[in-house]
Enzyme design. Sequence first.
Site, PDB file in Angstrom:
ATOM      1  N   ASP A   1       0.882  -1.156   0.000  1.00  0.00           N
ATOM      2  CA  ASP A   1       0.000   0.000   0.000  1.00  0.00           C
ATOM      3  C   ASP A   1       0.935   1.226   0.000  1.00  0.00           C
ATOM      4  OD1 ASP A   1      -2.331   1.655   0.535  1.00  0.00           O
ATOM      5  OD2 ASP A   1      -1.601   1.787   2.595  1.00  0.00           O
TER       6      ASP A   1
ATOM      7  N   ASP B   1      -0.101   5.098   0.954  1.00  0.00           N
ATOM      8  CA  ASP B   1      -0.341   6.069   2.024  1.00  0.00           C
ATOM      9  C   ASP B   1      -0.233   5.395   3.395  1.00  0.00           C
ATOM     10  OD1 ASP B   1      -1.006   8.191   0.224  1.00  0.00           O
ATOM     11  OD2 ASP B   1      -3.013   7.374  -0.007  1.00  0.00           O
TER      12      ASP B   1
ATOM     13  N   GLY C   1      -7.536   3.710   3.382  1.00  0.00           N
ATOM     14  CA  GLY C   1      -7.678   2.598   2.439  1.00  0.00           C
ATOM     15  C   GLY C   1      -8.925   2.653   1.580  1.00  0.00           C
TER      16      GLY C   1
ATOM     17  N   SER D   1      -5.564   5.262  -3.930  1.00  0.00           N
ATOM     18  CA  SER D   1      -5.493   6.674  -4.294  1.00  0.00           C
ATOM     19  C   SER D   1      -5.337   6.871  -5.800  1.00  0.00           C
ATOM     20  CB  SER D   1      -4.326   7.338  -3.580  1.00  0.00           C
ATOM     21  OG  SER D   1      -4.186   8.670  -4.046  1.00  0.00           O
TER      22      SER D   1
ATOM     23  N   ASN E   1      -4.113   9.499  -6.813  1.00  0.00           N
ATOM     24  CA  ASN E   1      -2.932  10.368  -6.869  1.00  0.00           C
ATOM     25  C   ASN E   1      -1.636   9.594  -6.622  1.00  0.00           C
ATOM     26  OD1 ASN E   1      -4.233  13.104  -7.090  1.00  0.00           O
ATOM     27  ND2 ASN E   1      -5.240  12.374  -5.237  1.00  0.00           N
TER      28      ASN E   1
ATOM     29  N   ASP F   1      -1.537  -0.440   6.256  1.00  0.00           N
ATOM     30  CA  ASP F   1      -1.697   0.282   7.531  1.00  0.00           C
ATOM     31  C   ASP F   1      -3.171   0.493   7.868  1.00  0.00           C
ATOM     32  OD1 ASP F   1      -2.068   2.171   5.406  1.00  0.00           O
ATOM     33  OD2 ASP F   1      -1.959   3.751   6.914  1.00  0.00           O
TER      34      ASP F   1
HETATM   35  C1  BG6 Z   1      -5.972   5.705   0.084  1.00  0.00           C
HETATM   36  C2  BG6 Z   1      -6.036   6.427   1.395  1.00  0.00           C
HETATM   37  O1  BG6 Z   1      -4.666   5.337  -0.190  1.00  0.00           O
HETATM   38  O2  BG6 Z   1      -6.457   6.515  -0.977  1.00  0.00           O
HETATM   39  C3  BG6 Z   1      -7.437   6.954   1.624  1.00  0.00           C
HETATM   40  O3  BG6 Z   1      -5.672   5.546   2.435  1.00  0.00           O
HETATM   41  C4  BG6 Z   1      -7.861   7.819   0.451  1.00  0.00           C
HETATM   42  O4  BG6 Z   1      -7.458   7.671   2.835  1.00  0.00           O
HETATM   43  C5  BG6 Z   1      -7.784   6.985  -0.819  1.00  0.00           C
HETATM   44  O5  BG6 Z   1      -9.182   8.286   0.638  1.00  0.00           O
HETATM   45  C6  BG6 Z   1      -8.222   7.741  -2.063  1.00  0.00           C
HETATM   46  O6  BG6 Z   1      -7.274   8.728  -2.373  1.00  0.00           O
HETATM   47  P1  BG6 Z   1      -7.442   9.826  -3.492  1.00  0.00           P
HETATM   48  O7  BG6 Z   1      -6.064  10.429  -3.612  1.00  0.00           O
HETATM   49  O8  BG6 Z   1      -7.850   9.123  -4.753  1.00  0.00           O
HETATM   50  O9  BG6 Z   1      -8.461  10.792  -3.031  1.00  0.00           O
HETATM   51 MG    MG Z   2      -2.622   3.146   3.660  1.00  0.00          MG
END
Ligand code: BG6
Ligand code: MG
Length: 214
Positions: free
Chosen positions: A8, A10, A45, A115, A117, A169
């Site tokens: 993972d 973040d 997550g 994510s 991003n 995590d």
């Molecule tokens: C995960 C995070 O990796 O990505 C979450 O743990 C987050 O908290 C999710 O909401 C989505 O991320 P993003 O950048 O697409 O908004």
């Molecule tokens: Mg995470």
Amino acid sequence: MIKALIFDLDGVIVDTAHYHFVAWQRLARELGIDFTEKDNERLKGVSRMRSLEIILEIGNRQMSESEKERLATRKNAWFVEYIQNVKPDEIFPGVKEMIQTCKAAGFRVALASSSKNARTVLRNLKVEDLFEGFVDGNMITHSKPNPEIFLKAAAQLGVEPQHCVVFEDAEAGVEAALAAGMKCVGVGSPENVGKANQIVKNTADFKLADLAGW
Ligand code: BG6
Ligand code: MG
């Protein structure tokens, strides 16, 4: 026998989980919703939209789909702004070296982050090349705790799920890994990742010798 490691992002590779929290808290304040760091554990997550829905549930608020879209976009704009400044030295200590050691020992390595991003974060950390497999929030239909993301990462590597170990995590992430039929190393406290096969305080505390017997 473990053949692949799936990470993972973040909270496992870098502390971007904190930037997510700061951006969500900023939004929650605007909405007049009390949102604590403990509440934030539930967001880890899961997808951006599911995160917003959890915050609205906490605040006992209902909103139209279009309003939710607007708010999620607003939060993301702040998050994107924060991660522009992520620098290579923000990677958790020892993680890059730990992954390199595992690769040198013949293990396949992938990144699996909910994510959208994730690519930007890896690029800013300058570790894009470290991962042979990559799945992010743009490539899945179901977010963790659904196992889809980890099954996709394993398929990319050509490794059967039972030969994979996931580093997570988030409670939703641990559940997703186990639902995929994989082993899981939980990063953090037993309160959040207690269902994992092994718990480490920091990602780099994991040693390859820990895999003996798995
Ligand atoms: C995960 C995070 O990796 O990505 C979450 O743990 C987050 O908290 C999710 O909401 C989505 O991320 P993003 O950048 O697409 O908004
Ligand atoms: Mg995470």
